[in-house]
Enzyme design. Sequence first.
Site, short mmCIF file in Angstrom:
data_model
loop_
_atom_site.label_atom_id
_atom_site.label_comp_id
_atom_site.label_asym_id
_atom_site.label_seq_id
_atom_site.Cartn_x
_atom_site.Cartn_y
_atom_site.Cartn_z
N ARG A 46 0.82 -1.30 -0.03
CA ARG A 46 -0.12 -0.05 -0.11
C ARG A 46 0.71 1.17 0.07
O ARG A 46 0.73 2.23 -0.54
CB ARG A 46 -0.98 0.02 1.17
CG ARG A 46 -1.71 1.43 1.13
CD ARG A 46 -2.96 1.29 2.22
NE ARG A 46 -3.06 0.45 3.16
CZ ARG A 46 -2.04 0.49 4.43
NH1 ARG A 46 -1.26 1.65 4.50
NH2 ARG A 46 -2.36 -0.54 5.45
N TYR A 98 -16.13 17.06 -15.36
CA TYR A 98 -16.45 15.70 -15.20
C TYR A 98 -17.40 15.37 -14.23
O TYR A 98 -17.44 15.74 -13.10
CB TYR A 98 -14.92 14.89 -15.07
CG TYR A 98 -15.41 13.51 -15.13
CD1 TYR A 98 -15.77 12.89 -16.26
CD2 TYR A 98 -15.43 12.77 -13.89
CE1 TYR A 98 -15.96 11.34 -16.08
CE2 TYR A 98 -15.58 11.39 -13.88
CZ TYR A 98 -15.86 10.74 -14.98
OH TYR A 98 -15.84 9.45 -15.01
N ASP A 170 -7.33 19.34 -13.81
CA ASP A 170 -7.31 18.17 -14.45
C ASP A 170 -6.94 18.15 -15.82
O ASP A 170 -7.62 18.67 -16.84
CB ASP A 170 -9.00 17.49 -14.28
CG ASP A 170 -9.46 16.30 -14.96
OD1 ASP A 170 -8.65 15.67 -15.44
OD2 ASP A 170 -10.36 15.80 -14.32
N LYS A 195 -7.94 7.06 -19.28
CA LYS A 195 -8.04 7.63 -20.62
C LYS A 195 -6.64 7.65 -21.44
O LYS A 195 -6.24 6.36 -21.77
CB LYS A 195 -8.51 8.85 -20.44
CG LYS A 195 -9.65 9.12 -19.31
CD LYS A 195 -11.10 8.15 -19.66
CE LYS A 195 -11.89 8.26 -18.32
NZ LYS A 195 -12.48 9.40 -17.80
C1 LIG Z 1 -12.87 9.62 -16.41
C2 LIG Z 1 -12.54 11.18 -16.06
C3 LIG Z 1 -12.31 11.29 -14.46
C4 LIG Z 1 -12.46 10.23 -13.51
O1 LIG Z 1 -11.58 9.32 -13.69
P1 LIG Z 1 -11.79 7.76 -13.39
O2 LIG Z 1 -10.58 6.94 -13.78
O3 LIG Z 1 -12.89 7.26 -14.01
O4 LIG Z 1 -11.93 7.58 -11.79
C5 LIG Z 1 -12.08 12.52 -14.22
N1 LIG Z 1 -11.83 13.72 -14.65
C6 LIG Z 1 -11.93 13.52 -16.13
C7 LIG Z 1 -12.08 14.73 -17.15
C8 LIG Z 1 -12.48 12.11 -16.84
O5 LIG Z 1 -12.37 12.17 -18.15
#
Ligand SMILES: *Cc1c(COP(=O)(O)O)cnc(C)c1O
Length: 379
Positions: A46, A98, A170, A195
């Site tokens: 962890r 998001y 982000d 992504k």
């Molecule tokens: C998918 C996404 C998230 C969340 O990420 P997860 O891996 O699904 O928890 C946050 N911000 C953006 C812009 C995203 O496309």
Amino acid sequence: MKFNTKTIHGGQEYDKAYGAVMPPIYQTSTYAQTTPGGHKGFEYSRTHNPTRKALEDSFASIENGNFGLAFGSGLAAIDAVIKLLKPGDEVISTNDLYGGSYRLFTKIYEDFGIKFHFIGMENADKVAHYVNEKTRLIWVETPTNPMMNIIDIQAVAAVAKEHDILLAVDNTFATPYLQQPLELGADIVMHSATKYLGGHSDVVMGALVVKDKELADKLYFIQNASGAVCGPMDSFLVLRGIKTLHVRMQRHCENGKAIAAYLASHPKIEKVYWPGFEDHPNHDVAKRQMNDFGGMVSFITKGSNYAEAIKIVEKLKIFTLAESLGGVESLAGHPASMTHASIPKEEREKTGVVDSLIRLSVGIEDVEDLIEDLRQAIG
Ligand SMILES: *Cc1c(COP(=O)(O)O)cnc(C)c1O
């Protein structure tokens, strides 16, 4: 080291045991000690794991930071950032955000006494207007989802610096291939590595990168204390994904551009949302802070409604109808019924998420096949 080298070599060294070129998948929870405390820097997975460490070093390298942290999902990474705050603190956040981030902020953290202001950030002066003595964090997402608005990171960073507030960006949509928020004045970069960084739609993961040691220590403490870490196999997969990030992104951008142009020229299309168009409201900012315009394109058809938009996404054959984005394969989504369905119609339509909006994550297939697919679906 330049970006296209960092994706492959950044923070990476050969395996010390046998010289393996790829970091081995250390599928272990614990590590032998010769005497209490007599270990090689790893005690429990962890806290640390060698495969995850290799990935975290890669994250730090590609985002031009000093410290990287990997989490079990993008939302777990955001959760760790919000845990830097205390009840009574305030956050100013992008409004076109998001959906899962919005849910985490409003449905979990508002109950813990943290206040969120959701605002349009196309104008940084507006951000300054919401700053008060309780403001601790500014949360920026750019380009925004699904409207592809662009926020000037440097201008927002100036507001954050002036008032000694943390700025987190982000960077999921842009990736460090297109935009490097730490270089533009952000304190924290966050990714859903699910992504583009992973890039193959086969893993769920989150990342944070920072420059400052003190901030990194606080986040490492939260990562270990809260425990939302990712496993060694997933770390290996994302590390492998990052090695081709630059070539994938290059093609995502080329295909995205061709598809945006095709849609814009189509007589049945009303509007295409893509920051590369010169008449995009923040095109100049996009040109300044991004190296290219990415593979995300949203559009609405003329006089279209909910049912017609659904018909189009159902007819697509190469574009898969699915949530998520950023994989090698092209995906199509209908925000009103999928990602943004939980937001009331009047609310979502205020930011432009109308019933007829379709969002494309343009993949790296042959672009002629992708255009042909759109042609047969739109008619
Ligand atoms: C998918 C996404 C998230 C969340 O990420 P997860 O891996 O699904 O928890 C946050 N911000 C953006 C812009 C995203 O496309």
